[in-house]
Write an enzyme that holds these catalytic residues in place. Sequence first.
Site, short mmCIF file in Angstrom:
data_model
loop_
_atom_site.label_atom_id
_atom_site.label_comp_id
_atom_site.label_asym_id
_atom_site.label_seq_id
_atom_site.Cartn_x
_atom_site.Cartn_y
_atom_site.Cartn_z
N VAL A 29 41.06 35.90 38.68
CA VAL A 29 41.25 35.97 40.14
C VAL A 29 40.03 35.40 40.86
O VAL A 29 40.15 34.63 41.82
CB VAL A 29 41.52 37.42 40.60
CG1 VAL A 29 41.67 37.48 42.12
CG2 VAL A 29 42.76 38.01 39.92
N THR A 52 34.52 38.42 30.26
CA THR A 52 35.85 37.84 30.04
C THR A 52 36.03 36.55 30.84
O THR A 52 36.98 35.81 30.60
CB THR A 52 36.98 38.81 30.46
OG1 THR A 52 36.63 39.41 31.71
CG2 THR A 52 37.18 39.89 29.42
N GLY A 53 35.15 36.28 31.77
CA GLY A 53 35.22 35.03 32.52
C GLY A 53 34.58 33.92 31.70
O GLY A 53 34.01 34.16 30.62
N TYR A 162 39.05 52.72 32.94
CA TYR A 162 39.39 51.74 33.98
C TYR A 162 40.03 52.45 35.19
O TYR A 162 39.57 52.30 36.32
CB TYR A 162 40.35 50.72 33.37
CG TYR A 162 40.79 49.60 34.27
CD1 TYR A 162 39.97 48.50 34.51
CD2 TYR A 162 42.05 49.61 34.88
CE1 TYR A 162 40.40 47.44 35.31
CE2 TYR A 162 42.48 48.58 35.69
CZ TYR A 162 41.66 47.49 35.90
OH TYR A 162 42.08 46.46 36.70
N TYR A 176 30.81 54.95 51.72
CA TYR A 176 29.88 53.99 52.34
C TYR A 176 30.41 53.53 53.70
O TYR A 176 29.64 53.30 54.62
CB TYR A 176 29.66 52.77 51.43
CG TYR A 176 28.47 52.90 50.50
CD1 TYR A 176 28.47 53.84 49.48
CD2 TYR A 176 27.36 52.08 50.64
CE1 TYR A 176 27.39 53.96 48.61
CE2 TYR A 176 26.27 52.18 49.77
CZ TYR A 176 26.29 53.12 48.76
OH TYR A 176 25.21 53.23 47.92
N THR A 192 49.06 40.59 38.54
CA THR A 192 48.99 39.23 39.07
C THR A 192 48.88 38.26 37.90
O THR A 192 48.28 38.59 36.87
CB THR A 192 47.77 39.10 40.01
OG1 THR A 192 47.95 40.05 41.07
CG2 THR A 192 47.64 37.72 40.61
N1 LIG Z 1 44.84 40.35 37.44
C1 LIG Z 1 45.47 41.48 37.71
O1 LIG Z 1 46.68 41.61 37.47
C2 LIG Z 1 44.73 42.62 38.35
C3 LIG Z 1 45.45 43.76 38.69
C4 LIG Z 1 44.77 44.82 39.28
C5 LIG Z 1 43.42 44.72 39.55
N2 LIG Z 1 42.75 43.60 39.21
C6 LIG Z 1 41.31 43.57 39.47
O2 LIG Z 1 40.92 42.29 39.94
C7 LIG Z 1 39.61 41.97 39.42
C8 LIG Z 1 39.69 40.63 38.69
O3 LIG Z 1 40.62 40.73 37.62
P1 LIG Z 1 40.97 39.48 36.70
O4 LIG Z 1 42.41 39.56 36.37
O5 LIG Z 1 40.44 38.24 37.32
O6 LIG Z 1 40.15 39.85 35.40
P2 LIG Z 1 39.17 38.92 34.53
O7 LIG Z 1 38.81 39.72 33.33
O8 LIG Z 1 39.75 37.57 34.34
O9 LIG Z 1 37.92 38.76 35.50
C9 LIG Z 1 36.92 39.74 35.63
C10 LIG Z 1 35.59 39.02 35.74
O10 LIG Z 1 34.56 40.01 35.90
C11 LIG Z 1 33.50 39.70 34.99
N3 LIG Z 1 32.83 40.97 34.69
C12 LIG Z 1 33.31 42.03 34.00
N4 LIG Z 1 32.40 43.01 33.95
C13 LIG Z 1 31.31 42.56 34.63
C14 LIG Z 1 30.03 43.11 34.92
N5 LIG Z 1 29.67 44.33 34.49
N6 LIG Z 1 29.16 42.35 35.61
C15 LIG Z 1 29.48 41.11 36.04
N7 LIG Z 1 30.68 40.54 35.80
C16 LIG Z 1 31.58 41.27 35.10
C17 LIG Z 1 34.17 39.05 33.80
O11 LIG Z 1 33.30 38.28 33.01
C18 LIG Z 1 35.25 38.22 34.48
O12 LIG Z 1 34.75 36.96 34.87
C19 LIG Z 1 39.20 43.12 38.52
O13 LIG Z 1 38.37 44.00 39.24
C20 LIG Z 1 40.51 43.82 38.20
O14 LIG Z 1 40.31 45.20 37.99
C21 LIG Z 1 43.37 42.55 38.61
#
Ligand SMILES: NC(=O)c1ccc[n+]([C@@H]2O[C@H](COP(=O)([O-])OP(=O)(O)OC[C@H]3O[C@@H](n4cnc5c(N)ncnc54)[C@H](O)[C@@H]3O)[C@@H](O)[C@H]2O)c1
Length: 336
Positions: A29, A52-53, A162, A176, A192
């Site tokens: 995202v 994971t990015g 989580y 906050y 998503t």
């Molecule tokens: N994609 C979905 O369906 C979905 C649904 C609900 C919530 N979300 C939320 O949206 C956000 C993005 O999700 P996504 O699908 O892109 O996941 P993703 O795993 O692709 O992206 C998460 C990113 O955060 C980075 N990250 C993880 N822990 C970290 C840390 N401690 N410090 C710095 N960077 C860190 C990872 O390297 C990655 O680039 C997340 O917070 C997730 O909880 C996503």
Amino acid sequence: MNTISVKRPSFSGVARIKTIVIAGGAGFVGSHLCERFINQGHRVVCVDNLQTGSRDNIASLLAHHDFRFVLHDVTAPLALDGPVHEIYNMACTASPPRYQLDPIHTFRTCTDGAMNLLNLARDKGAKVLLSSTSEVYGDPEISLQHEGYRGNVNTCGPRACYDEGKRAAETLFWEYGAHLGVQTRIARIFNTYGPRMHPDDGRVVSNFIVQALRGQDLTIYGNGSQTRSFCYIDDLVDGLIALMASDEKMPVNLGNPDEFTMLELARKVLDKTGASVGLINQPLPQDDPRQRRPDISRAAELLGWAPKVALDQGLDLTIRWFWSVLNAQSVEARVS
Ligand SMILES: NC(=O)c1ccc[n+]([C@@H]2O[C@H](COP(=O)([O-])OP(=O)(O)OC[C@H]3O[C@@H](n4cnc5c(N)ncnc54)[C@H](O)[C@@H]3O)[C@@H](O)[C@H]2O)c1
């Protein structure tokens, strides 16, 4: 490999050039948010620990003069020079098999990470948005989950790091906002999907597509009657930006309310890929929610937002993207 098209910024459409921090900006995202803001002519600081990015997700942005990548884990305090106008906290691994590998770090990412980004927002006078999740509803007892529903979450199960981490992060954001005057926003994101999901990250849309394209049977957990609602990435990005621009401090659901069973999704993927593979059943993971469907009436009313991309259209775009990524990987493997 994961190319991002950087368009020439259209300054006519930008009221004010902002500096926008995207924590987790190298993820699925987050990278789409980075791309959107660079294309709009803003300055973007992408903060990510690359858990994971990947740099592939932001490859075409790295050389852009308005884009800066900071390798940093948000569980540690973050100091940045210069003004910051908005912070999107997208930093947290969202795929269950991956966030369960180090549950304590996942919990700390949600809580310490939220606190560190809130402190940055307070110090800079910036607005800050939390990517919370439909997982705060746990295994819901009601269909069509509205923001007033308090959820059914197991505090001591494999998903708790989580789910409970995000619930605690919401509380931090709310406090906050209420007590320190920070301009906070809370997005409860439902499933998503779209280009740049990690091929092996274990989420159902990417699982099915990748298995079909690799000629493997599709894995169905349980009997496949559990439901999810799938939002295409471009719709979610629109919703996040609209929420940041609003004055709303209470949580807002962002998702697509069209609900499908896992069997229906599997059949769609098989039809679209033309894969002649079967379905194999695996036991349902512990605490896996039986249903998921957002009530998005608040998002419609407060933000004027609703998703536009139907599942069929979004799946076509996503399958096309995975097809090119997997092809490139197999060419690379043959060459090396
Ligand atoms: N994609 C979905 O369906 C979905 C649904 C609900 C919530 N979300 C939320 O949206 C956000 C993005 O999700 P996504 O699908 O892109 O996941 P993703 O795993 O692709 O992206 C998460 C990113 O955060 C980075 N990250 C993880 N822990 C970290 C840390 N401690 N410090 C710095 N960077 C860190 C990872 O390297 C990655 O680039 C997340 O917070 C997730 O909880 C996503």
